[in-house]
Design a protein around this motif. Sequence first.
Motif, PDB file in Angstrom:
ATOM      1  N   PRO A 175       0.660  -1.236  -0.131  1.00 22.82           N
ATOM      2  CA  PRO A 175       0.056  -0.063  -0.088  1.00 22.82           C
ATOM      3  C   PRO A 175       0.910   1.345  -0.277  1.00 22.82           C
ATOM      4  O   PRO A 175       2.051   1.199   0.298  1.00 22.82           O
ATOM      5  CB  PRO A 175      -0.752  -0.131   1.483  1.00 22.82           C
ATOM      6  CG  PRO A 175       0.045  -1.159   2.098  1.00 22.82           C
ATOM      7  CD  PRO A 175       0.822  -1.866   1.445  1.00 22.82           C
ATOM      8  N   PRO A 204      -3.522  -7.043  -5.138  1.00 20.90           N
ATOM      9  CA  PRO A 204      -4.755  -6.971  -5.264  1.00 20.90           C
ATOM     10  C   PRO A 204      -5.716  -6.917  -6.528  1.00 20.90           C
ATOM     11  O   PRO A 204      -4.855  -6.412  -7.513  1.00 20.90           O
ATOM     12  CB  PRO A 204      -5.326  -5.438  -4.201  1.00 20.90           C
ATOM     13  CG  PRO A 204      -4.022  -5.344  -3.641  1.00 20.90           C
ATOM     14  CD  PRO A 204      -2.808  -5.728  -4.520  1.00 20.90           C
ATOM     15  N   ASN A 237       4.877  -0.320  -4.472  1.00 23.40           N
ATOM     16  CA  ASN A 237       3.589   0.122  -4.755  1.00 23.40           C
ATOM     17  C   ASN A 237       3.540   0.377  -6.157  1.00 23.40           C
ATOM     18  O   ASN A 237       4.463   0.916  -6.823  1.00 23.40           O
ATOM     19  CB  ASN A 237       3.113   1.200  -3.729  1.00 23.40           C
ATOM     20  CG  ASN A 237       1.926   1.835  -4.183  1.00 23.40           C
ATOM     21  OD1 ASN A 237       1.864   2.776  -5.060  1.00 23.40           O
ATOM     22  ND2 ASN A 237       0.759   1.449  -3.860  1.00 23.40           N
ATOM     23  N   ASN A 249      -7.108   0.634  -3.347  1.00 21.18           N
ATOM     24  CA  ASN A 249      -6.965  -0.150  -1.928  1.00 21.18           C
ATOM     25  C   ASN A 249      -5.568   0.232  -1.344  1.00 21.18           C
ATOM     26  O   ASN A 249      -4.691   0.731  -1.792  1.00 21.18           O
ATOM     27  CB  ASN A 249      -6.510  -1.641  -2.669  1.00 21.18           C
ATOM     28  CG  ASN A 249      -6.686  -2.666  -1.695  1.00 21.18           C
ATOM     29  OD1 ASN A 249      -6.170  -2.489  -0.240  1.00 21.18           O
ATOM     30  ND2 ASN A 249      -6.910  -3.803  -1.984  1.00 21.18           N
ATOM     31  N   GLN A 250      -6.017   0.413  -0.056  1.00 21.26           N
ATOM     32  CA  GLN A 250      -4.852   1.136   1.151  1.00 21.26           C
ATOM     33  C   GLN A 250      -4.609  -0.230   2.106  1.00 21.26           C
ATOM     34  O   GLN A 250      -4.649   0.415   3.229  1.00 21.26           O
ATOM     35  CB  GLN A 250      -4.918   2.272   1.394  1.00 21.26           C
ATOM     36  CG  GLN A 250      -4.899   3.212   0.270  1.00 21.26           C
ATOM     37  CD  GLN A 250      -4.699   4.724   0.872  1.00 21.26           C
ATOM     38  OE1 GLN A 250      -5.917   4.997   1.306  1.00 21.26           O
ATOM     39  NE2 GLN A 250      -4.115   5.535   0.320  1.00 21.26           N
ATOM     40  N   ASP A 251      -5.031  -1.230   1.702  1.00 22.61           N
ATOM     41  CA  ASP A 251      -5.150  -2.502   2.729  1.00 22.61           C
ATOM     42  C   ASP A 251      -3.727  -2.581   3.271  1.00 22.61           C
ATOM     43  O   ASP A 251      -2.954  -3.121   2.750  1.00 22.61           O
ATOM     44  CB  ASP A 251      -5.509  -3.794   2.003  1.00 22.61           C
ATOM     45  CG  ASP A 251      -5.864  -4.794   3.088  1.00 22.61           C
ATOM     46  OD1 ASP A 251      -5.315  -4.784   4.104  1.00 22.61           O
ATOM     47  OD2 ASP A 251      -6.305  -5.927   2.650  1.00 22.61           O
ATOM     48  N   THR A 252      -3.648  -2.267   4.435  1.00 18.00           N
ATOM     49  CA  THR A 252      -2.105  -2.463   5.210  1.00 18.00           C
ATOM     50  C   THR A 252      -1.944  -3.954   5.575  1.00 18.00           C
ATOM     51  O   THR A 252      -0.728  -4.239   6.099  1.00 18.00           O
ATOM     52  CB  THR A 252      -2.101  -1.411   6.591  1.00 18.00           C
ATOM     53  OG1 THR A 252      -3.213  -1.829   7.284  1.00 18.00           O
ATOM     54  CG2 THR A 252      -2.151  -0.064   6.022  1.00 18.00           C
ATOM     55  N   SER A 253      -2.730  -4.874   5.358  1.00 14.53           N
ATOM     56  CA  SER A 253      -2.369  -6.232   5.445  1.00 14.53           C
ATOM     57  C   SER A 253      -1.360  -6.665   4.372  1.00 14.53           C
ATOM     58  O   SER A 253      -0.558  -7.630   4.535  1.00 14.53           O
ATOM     59  CB  SER A 253      -3.560  -7.409   5.319  1.00 14.53           C
ATOM     60  OG  SER A 253      -4.203  -7.372   4.021  1.00 14.53           O
ATOM     61  N   TRP A 254      -1.169  -5.704   3.386  1.00 17.28           N
ATOM     62  CA  TRP A 254      -0.103  -6.215   2.475  1.00 17.28           C
ATOM     63  C   TRP A 254       1.223  -5.405   2.689  1.00 17.28           C
ATOM     64  O   TRP A 254       2.231  -5.840   2.044  1.00 17.28           O
ATOM     65  CB  TRP A 254      -0.593  -5.481   0.978  1.00 17.28           C
ATOM     66  CG  TRP A 254      -1.743  -6.493   0.403  1.00 17.28           C
ATOM     67  CD1 TRP A 254      -3.018  -6.371   0.546  1.00 17.28           C
ATOM     68  CD2 TRP A 254      -1.481  -7.334  -0.601  1.00 17.28           C
ATOM     69  NE1 TRP A 254      -3.711  -7.299  -0.150  1.00 17.28           N
ATOM     70  CE2 TRP A 254      -2.921  -7.886  -1.018  1.00 17.28           C
ATOM     71  CE3 TRP A 254      -0.620  -7.744  -1.801  1.00 17.28           C
ATOM     72  CZ2 TRP A 254      -3.197  -8.582  -2.130  1.00 17.28           C
ATOM     73  CZ3 TRP A 254      -0.675  -8.619  -2.554  1.00 17.28           C
ATOM     74  CH2 TRP A 254      -1.989  -9.177  -2.794  1.00 17.28           C
ATOM     75  N   THR A 255       1.277  -4.737   3.811  1.00 18.38           N
ATOM     76  CA  THR A 255       2.716  -4.256   4.282  1.00 18.38           C
ATOM     77  C   THR A 255       3.397  -5.281   4.710  1.00 18.38           C
ATOM     78  O   THR A 255       2.954  -6.044   5.431  1.00 18.38           O
ATOM     79  CB  THR A 255       2.141  -3.230   5.361  1.00 18.38           C
ATOM     80  OG1 THR A 255       1.522  -2.248   4.974  1.00 18.38           O
ATOM     81  CG2 THR A 255       3.663  -2.543   5.962  1.00 18.38           C
TER      82      THR A 255
END
Length: 314
Positions: A175, A204, A237, A249-255
């Motif tokens: 993200p 994503p 990113n 999408n800014q889903d931080t589970s992808w960090t």
Amino acid sequence: MKHFTSLEDAGEPGPLVQSALALKQKPHQHALAPGKRVGLIFLNPSLRTRLSSQVAAQNLGAEAIVLDIGKDGWALEFEDGVTMDGDKAEHIREASAVMGRYFDVLGVRTFPELKDRESDYAETLLTAFMEHAGVPVVSLESATRHPLQSLADVVTIKEHWKESRRPKVVLTWAPHVKALPQAVPNSFVEWMREADVDLVVTNPEGYDLAPEFIQDVTVIHDQLEALKAADFVYVKNWSSYEQYGKILNQDTSWTLSNEHLAVTNNAKVMHCLPVRRNLVIKDEVLDGPNAIHLDQSENRVYAAQAVFKRLLEL
Ligand code: CP
């Protein structure tokens, strides 16, 4: 090699990779290019590309001159046939041709506007520099590619991979708060497709890269599934290609965190930099033993040096 703007210009990566690795062993070759000049033209900010290209030219004995044209130059007109009665003072036809008279090689950095996909993917700005410079042009990152970064990335993987089997390399989206270009991931995929690796891309839904870059590369939308048994994880990113330039999408589970690394084969972690800590990659990874991002940045010098050496026909 006439220009260096994509893998196609380079032919095949092998000789440039070998050259960069050899130059890393013996970088100071000042006798190779005395009197040669490399112009480095930036329409956008840079730390690594600018400094590594300057060091690379100096290592060859050439002089590097930088122009931050977005700040210090005249505003450039790229469209042909227009009456220049607006705020653009100089046409690319003259600007590029003049710089071609000053330099033996011209490096150019342009970013996409991320508004009009067709225009960005036509590489209008870089192509205009190439058409009018009259000397070899090196992409210092363009709208769709960052080949000097990719060459350094291939060199870095080669340095870190000592086993005889092909490594599994995973490019993962992460993200970000800003809409970023697809240039680095496009280019990485382009170069990895030709490398001796098994490449998987994970992002994503809505973030699939352009079909001309992805081709038959495996794309998995479940990040943890994709990361399983990875030997290298390249984190980056990018904004959407499909809904062009948008952040979907800014889903931080992808960090990328140590939890992600736990499913890999103790993977080395790569990023081209600059990286936003704890948004793109967690501190625990960047400051941990698996991170090789600084090696990538260091190798930018030898990638640029190998390319300048080839273009100057030394
Ligand atoms: N990786 C890279 O190109 O960094 P800069 O934008 O700082 O040049």
